[in-house]
Scaffold this motif. Structure first.
Motif, mmCIF file in Angstrom:
data_model
loop_
_atom_site.group_PDB
_atom_site.id
_atom_site.type_symbol
_atom_site.label_atom_id
_atom_site.label_comp_id
_atom_site.label_asym_id
_atom_site.label_seq_id
_atom_site.Cartn_x
_atom_site.Cartn_y
_atom_site.Cartn_z
ATOM 1 N N VAL A 62 3.080 18.609 -0.591
ATOM 2 C CA VAL A 62 3.997 18.344 0.907
ATOM 3 C C VAL A 62 3.657 17.556 0.972
ATOM 4 C CG1 VAL A 62 4.185 17.935 3.220
ATOM 5 C CG2 VAL A 62 3.681 20.941 2.292
ATOM 6 N N PHE A 63 2.868 16.584 0.635
ATOM 7 C CA PHE A 63 2.257 15.284 0.672
ATOM 8 C C PHE A 63 2.463 14.201 -0.573
ATOM 9 C CE2 PHE A 63 -1.023 16.268 4.376
ATOM 10 C CZ PHE A 63 -0.091 16.223 4.838
ATOM 11 N N SER A 64 2.870 14.749 -1.575
ATOM 12 C CA SER A 64 3.190 14.401 -2.890
ATOM 13 C C SER A 64 1.691 14.012 -3.586
ATOM 14 C CB SER A 64 4.095 13.889 -3.185
ATOM 15 O OG SER A 64 5.691 14.935 -2.701
ATOM 16 N N LYS A 65 0.618 14.350 -2.925
ATOM 17 C CA LYS A 65 -1.009 13.351 -2.968
ATOM 18 C C LYS A 65 -2.390 14.779 -3.898
ATOM 19 C CE LYS A 65 -0.232 9.495 -0.736
ATOM 20 N NZ LYS A 65 -0.086 9.335 0.515
ATOM 21 N N PRO A 66 -2.685 14.273 -4.680
ATOM 22 C CA PRO A 66 -3.783 15.151 -4.728
ATOM 23 C C PRO A 66 -4.754 15.571 -3.097
ATOM 24 C CG PRO A 66 -4.341 13.086 -5.778
ATOM 25 C CD PRO A 66 -3.524 12.388 -5.269
ATOM 26 N N VAL A 67 -5.352 16.514 -3.391
ATOM 27 C CA VAL A 67 -5.819 17.118 -2.116
ATOM 28 C C VAL A 67 -7.637 16.132 -1.840
ATOM 29 C CG1 VAL A 67 -7.538 19.067 -1.759
ATOM 30 C CG2 VAL A 67 -5.543 19.207 -2.648
ATOM 31 N N ASN A 68 -7.940 15.425 -2.855
ATOM 32 C CA ASN A 68 -9.505 14.836 -2.676
ATOM 33 C C ASN A 68 -8.250 13.108 -2.006
ATOM 34 O OD1 ASN A 68 -8.280 13.462 -5.330
ATOM 35 N ND2 ASN A 68 -10.238 13.760 -6.302
ATOM 36 N N HIS A 69 -7.547 12.935 -1.738
ATOM 37 C CA HIS A 69 -7.103 12.040 -1.382
ATOM 38 C C HIS A 69 -7.018 12.075 0.298
ATOM 39 C CE1 HIS A 69 -4.522 8.013 -1.527
ATOM 40 N NE2 HIS A 69 -4.028 8.681 -0.477
ATOM 41 N N PHE A 70 -6.227 13.287 0.416
ATOM 42 C CA PHE A 70 -6.539 13.010 1.853
ATOM 43 C C PHE A 70 -8.061 14.235 2.235
ATOM 44 C CE2 PHE A 70 -4.479 17.579 2.055
ATOM 45 C CZ PHE A 70 -3.263 16.999 0.553
ATOM 46 N N PHE A 71 -8.671 15.153 1.756
ATOM 47 C CA PHE A 71 -9.793 15.921 2.316
ATOM 48 C C PHE A 71 -11.386 14.721 1.752
ATOM 49 C CE2 PHE A 71 -6.991 19.534 3.148
ATOM 50 C CZ PHE A 71 -7.655 20.074 4.371
ATOM 51 N N LYS A 72 -11.780 14.628 2.034
ATOM 52 C CA LYS A 72 -13.415 14.069 1.930
ATOM 53 C C LYS A 72 -14.361 14.515 2.914
ATOM 54 C CE LYS A 72 -11.637 9.325 0.036
ATOM 55 N NZ LYS A 72 -10.132 9.481 0.607
ATOM 56 N N LEU A 73 -15.407 15.107 1.582
ATOM 57 C CA LEU A 73 -17.061 15.087 1.896
ATOM 58 C C LEU A 73 -17.132 13.902 2.651
ATOM 59 C CD1 LEU A 73 -18.734 16.838 -1.033
ATOM 60 C CD2 LEU A 73 -17.434 18.114 0.933
ATOM 61 N N SER A 74 -17.982 14.997 4.335
ATOM 62 C CA SER A 74 -18.528 14.153 5.346
ATOM 63 C C SER A 74 -20.226 14.322 4.777
ATOM 64 C CB SER A 74 -18.748 14.935 6.135
ATOM 65 O OG SER A 74 -18.881 16.122 6.740
ATOM 66 N N GLU A 75 -21.107 13.168 5.138
ATOM 67 C CA GLU A 75 -22.794 13.444 4.897
ATOM 68 C C GLU A 75 -23.202 14.032 4.902
ATOM 69 O OE1 GLU A 75 -24.638 9.996 6.906
ATOM 70 O OE2 GLU A 75 -23.228 8.806 5.612
ATOM 71 N N THR A 76 -22.641 15.597 5.688
ATOM 72 C CA THR A 76 -23.380 16.748 6.197
ATOM 73 C C THR A 76 -22.658 17.451 5.206
ATOM 74 O OG1 THR A 76 -21.733 17.260 7.598
ATOM 75 C CG2 THR A 76 -23.475 16.420 8.586
ATOM 76 N N ASP A 77 -22.143 17.561 4.318
ATOM 77 C CA ASP A 77 -21.915 18.411 3.597
ATOM 78 C C ASP A 77 -22.831 18.460 2.430
ATOM 79 O OD1 ASP A 77 -19.431 19.972 5.286
ATOM 80 O OD2 ASP A 77 -18.269 17.691 4.687
#
Lengths: 66, 149
Positions: free
Chosen positions: A51-66
């Motif tokens: 939908v966003f025409s962008k790669p997944v890691n563009h809008f999902f990021k690992l946080s420090e606790t992950d």
């Protein structure tokens, strides 16, 4: 996991309901994902990426606790 | 058929079985069945003079069936999150149900003997009591998880 779905949604001028209908989930699920209360499956993440025409890691990021 | 194909076939059948859910309309049917059973329980208790043990056991089973139908019905908007929440609610209901079955007989025995000397003797819970409690907890937890998602 942190995400910028709200921003990506605003860029496309989509409401939570519009986005939910596009990827076949409920509006509450989009709300929970945006609030980092629910981590979606790979399938759902790839649907969002489409939908966003962008790669997944563009809008999902690992946080420090992950 | 070689063993790999046989395993694939078995896996598919098993996945189909574990993903089985009734359509959403069955939720209302479940409510109707459970309500009917509760009404029948009241009628048996207050209006029918004979003991009617057969009616008691039938209404219990119908109530369990109604709640089971409610429990395995799909949500109005079923998606991966509601599936995850339902799985969570089953896990919690199972744990709480086991604890209930272990603890409650001791509580009943203790309270009964504390209130009056020579109270009730120690007795374990019946299957109906445990199952109805687990179903109630599952439905309640699922409803709350959905509300606070």
């Amino acid at each position: 996991m942190e995400n910028t779905i709200k921003v990506e949604r605003a860029i496309l001028s989509l409401t939570q309901d519009d986005l939910a209908k596009r990827i076949g989930v409920s509006r509450q699920t989009i709300n929970s994902i945006e609030a980092n209360r629910y981590v979606p499956s790979t399938v759902l993440a790839l649907k969002l990426s489409e939908v966003f025409s962008k790669p997944v890691n563009h809008f999902f990021k690992l946080s420090e606790t992950d | 058929m070689d063993s790999k194909k046989f395993l694939d076939c078995e896996r598919k059948r098993f996945n189909k079985f574990i993903k089985f859910r009734l359509p959403h309309t069955f939720f209302n049917i479940g409510i109707a069945i459970a309500a009917l059973a509760i009404v029948a329980m009241f009628i048996r208790a207050f209006l029918i003079e004979s003991d009617a043990e057969w009616l008691k056991s039938i209404t219990k089973q119908v109530l369990l069936l109604g709640m089971l139908v409610m429990s395995i019905s799909k949500d109005k908007e079923e998606d991966e999150m509601t599936i995850a929440l339902r799985a969570q609610s089953y896990a919690i209901a199972f744990v709480v149900g086991v604890l209930y079955a272990i603890v409650l007989p001791y509580v009943e025995f203790g309270v009964s003997n504390m209130v009056h000397a020579g109270g009730e003797s120690f007795k374990t819970l019946g299957d109906f009591q445990v199952l109805i409690f687990m179903l109630m907890i599952q439905l309640m937890i699922y409803h709350n998880l959905k509300r606070y998602r």
